[in-house]
Design a protein around this motif. Structure first.
Motif, short mmCIF file in Angstrom:
data_model
loop_
_atom_site.label_atom_id
_atom_site.label_comp_id
_atom_site.label_asym_id
_atom_site.label_seq_id
_atom_site.Cartn_x
_atom_site.Cartn_y
_atom_site.Cartn_z
N ALA A 72 -1.40 -1.70 3.94
CA ALA A 72 -2.57 -0.83 4.06
C ALA A 72 -2.41 0.42 3.20
O ALA A 72 -1.30 0.94 3.02
CB ALA A 72 -2.78 -0.42 5.52
N LEU A 73 -3.54 0.88 2.66
CA LEU A 73 -3.66 2.19 2.04
C LEU A 73 -4.69 2.97 2.86
O LEU A 73 -5.79 2.46 3.11
CB LEU A 73 -4.12 2.09 0.59
N VAL A 74 -4.33 4.15 3.31
CA VAL A 74 -5.18 4.93 4.21
C VAL A 74 -5.44 6.30 3.61
O VAL A 74 -4.49 7.05 3.33
CB VAL A 74 -4.52 5.08 5.60
N GLY A 82 0.55 4.98 2.42
CA GLY A 82 0.78 3.55 2.25
C GLY A 82 1.63 2.98 3.37
O GLY A 82 2.59 3.61 3.82
N LEU A 83 1.28 1.79 3.83
CA LEU A 83 2.05 1.10 4.86
C LEU A 83 2.42 -0.30 4.38
O LEU A 83 1.55 -1.09 4.03
CB LEU A 83 1.25 0.99 6.16
N ASN A 84 3.71 -0.57 4.36
CA ASN A 84 4.23 -1.88 3.99
C ASN A 84 4.73 -2.56 5.25
O ASN A 84 5.77 -2.22 5.78
CB ASN A 84 5.37 -1.74 2.97
N VAL A 249 5.21 4.11 2.98
CA VAL A 249 5.65 4.22 1.59
C VAL A 249 4.70 5.14 0.82
O VAL A 249 3.57 5.40 1.24
CB VAL A 249 5.70 2.84 0.91
N THR A 250 5.18 5.63 -0.32
CA THR A 250 4.37 6.48 -1.18
C THR A 250 3.61 5.60 -2.17
O THR A 250 4.24 4.90 -2.98
CB THR A 250 5.24 7.48 -1.95
N PRO A 266 6.39 -1.82 -5.03
CA PRO A 266 7.11 -3.06 -4.71
C PRO A 266 7.75 -2.97 -3.32
O PRO A 266 8.12 -1.89 -2.88
CB PRO A 266 8.19 -3.10 -5.80
N ASN A 267 7.73 -4.13 -2.62
CA ASN A 267 7.77 -5.48 -3.11
C ASN A 267 6.41 -6.12 -3.38
O ASN A 267 6.35 -7.31 -3.70
CB ASN A 267 8.52 -6.37 -2.12
N GLY A 268 5.30 -5.39 -3.28
CA GLY A 268 3.99 -5.94 -3.55
C GLY A 268 3.71 -6.07 -5.03
O GLY A 268 4.29 -5.34 -5.85
#
Length: 536
Positions: A72-74, A82-84, A249-250, A266-268
């Protein structure tokens, strides 16, 4: 934005829905409405996104599930977060163990590619940090549809049937029977308009709702997952679930023609989209439906994928830094490799220094770009008995080659295909965008983003526009709607052209665009699926 439909001759005739108080757009109408209902109850965009995501696990189970991953990006409080919530390999799984079982590469289905599910943790983390409504209320629509049933929408029904028929012909073993009993009850695959429901699914969602996810990672559901895995020779254990936590995450970005395009690091594989845009940003594109436009986009995407395949993995194991891959110097170097003819790409050397997507926004300026997936349709093919939890097969992306960036190791995260995107301008939110579909995702981000920024299409027209997909080597697959002169022009440039027989393989996307002056929300949803934009 309101004039963009008239500024481009190839625009579709569909306008972008607009609203002021809130908007939710995704691939399934029932899920979009579930999210909008949360806004009307006093919730914010984060609440809406969670309710929509949970609902999608029920109403589109072939594409995502409780046993999958999420990102997610919020945008909230004047910042982008950012949420991984992707999960690593189990602690007891290694490349040596896979090879010992006779495999030369990671299998597609079964227990070997099963990684720790992150989706439920994403819902809880988002709610605890940014949500407004009680968490248990957010899962009520999903629970209701699981218990009372819902009619299958047309594209979901088609994908459901195709996937189950394929799995019925390729999977054998007692461990897979629970999948078929649930999604093809009494041997019958539900068709469009037919009602499907699952009491086990409803009870699982209730446990997650009442315990704020603890039941899944440390309680009864964790015990059931562990027992199922042990019984059939799997590696996932309750200890793996208990120690899992998602990561805040940033987000990373590149500037593109007055805007900033954001992705999860990353890892995306969001980095692939950013690297391609970094190569394209110095070129002025005059027309979308022009051979040179397609050629430049395709060649940039090839180079970005070559670098992504070589370098993107669990950030703890990456041999280069993200800022090196996104540097202006490296982009200038890679840009020189784009010539007038189609090429077969190779990775460069930077200097060291199946899925559902949804977008949600509210009238207060909060916006969410959210994506979750089982990876393949129906994931690993393994459904934990009496739970509705379908385990993903994300580990299929691991390599058994010790020299590969994504070499399988215990507790390691692999290259991840699902990516949420976001656009800002001058530190103000423009909005979320996303396109589902394996390796089509960064290609979709580039094409849809450029449609809006370079060619001034409104969100709906940007999604409706013809798409292409690079398939590897010099092969490019085009939708049937791509004009004939483009097909001929790309062929002359050396591209091996295929015409797609299924528009669904070109990805399924959603967009919300917030006008920076009026703050009006404009939405777009995918014509290639059962998409719906719910507006308030």
């Amino acid at each position: 934005m309101k004039d963009q439909l008239e500024t481009y001759p190839y625009a579709s005739k569909r306008t972008a829905p607009a609203g002021m108080k809130g908007m939710v757009t995704t691939s399934q109408p029932l899920a979009s409405q579930a999210g909008l209902d949360m806004l009307k109850k006093g919730g914010n965009a984060i609440d809406a996104a969670i309710a929509t995501a949970a609902c999608l696990t029920v109403v589109e189970p072939c594409s995502n599930g409780i046993g999958g991953d999420a990102f997610a990006l919020v945008w909230t409080k004047h910042s982008l977060y950012g949420l991984n919530a992707s999960g690593p390999a189990p602690n007891s799984l290694s490349a040596e163990e896979v090879k010992k079982q006779g495999h030369k590469k990671m299998p597609e289905r079964g227990f070997l590619p099963v990684t720790i599910p992150g989706a439920p943790s994403a819902w809880v983390s988002l709610s605890e940090r940014f949500g407004r409504l009680p968490f248990h209320e957010l899962l009520e629509p999903a629970i209701s549809y699981a218990r009372e049933g819902f009619p299958l929408s047309p594209v979901t029904a088609r994908n459901w049937r195709r996937a189950i028929q394929h799995l019925q012909s390729t999977l054998s073993g007692e461990e897979y029977e629970f999948l078929f009993e649930t999604f093809a009850p009494d041997g019958t695959i539900p068709a469009a308009g037919e009602i499907w429901k699952s009491e086990a699914f409803a009870e699982t969602l209730e446990q997650i709702a009442s315990s704020k996810g603890e039941a899944f990672y440390q309680g009864r559901l964790a015990e059931q997952i562990d027992a199922f895995s042990r019984k059939y020779g799997g590696f996932l254990r309750k200890e793996d679930l208990a120690r899992y936590t998602p990561e805040w995450v940033t987000p990373v970005s590149v500037p593109y023609k007055g805007y900033d395009i954001w992705e999860i690091p990353p890892n995306g594989q969001g980095m692939v989209a950013l690297m391609a845009l970094n190569l394209l940003k110095t070129t002025t594109f005059f027309e979308k439906e022009q051979t040179e436009t397609y050629h430049q986009q395709i060649e940039a995407m090839k180079l970005a994928f070559a670098d992504g395949e070589k370098y993107i993995t669990d950030p703890r194991d990456m041999s280069v830094k993200t800022e090196e891959l996104l540097s202006e110097t490296y982009a200038a170097n890679r840009r020189e490799h784009i010539g007038p003819e189609a090429m077969v790409p190779e990775a460069g050397e930077p200097q060291h220094s199946g899925t559902v997507y949804l977008a949600a926004a509210d009238g207060e300026g909060n916006m969410v770009s959210f994506i979750q997936s089982n990876f393949y349709n129906f994931g690993s093919g393994l459904l934990v008995p009496e739970t509705g939890v379908l385990l993903q097969n994300r580990g299929n992306s691991f390599s058994l080659d010790p020299q590969h960036a994504n070499f399988l190791q215990p507790n390691k995260k692999t290259y991840h295909t699902i990516i949420p995107g976001f656009i800002t301008k001058e530190d103000q939110p423009i909005g979320p965008l996303g396109v589902m579909g394996f390796y089509m995702q960064p290609q979709g981000h580039v094409q849809v983003g450029m449609n809006m920024i370079d060619f001034h299409l409104n969100p709906q027209s940007a999604l409706d526009a013809p798409r292409w997909q690079w398939m590897g080597g010099k092969t490019v697959r085009l939708e049937r709607s791509v004009p004939p002169h483009i097909v001929e022009g790309l062929t002359r440039k050396g591209h091996d052209i295929e015409i797609s027989a299924d528009s669904n393989e070109m990805g399924r996307g959603q967009v919300i665009w917030r006008d920076p002056d009026s703050h009006v929300l404009y939405g777009g949803t995918e014509p290639r699926t059962d998409g719906s934009t719910a507006v308030w």
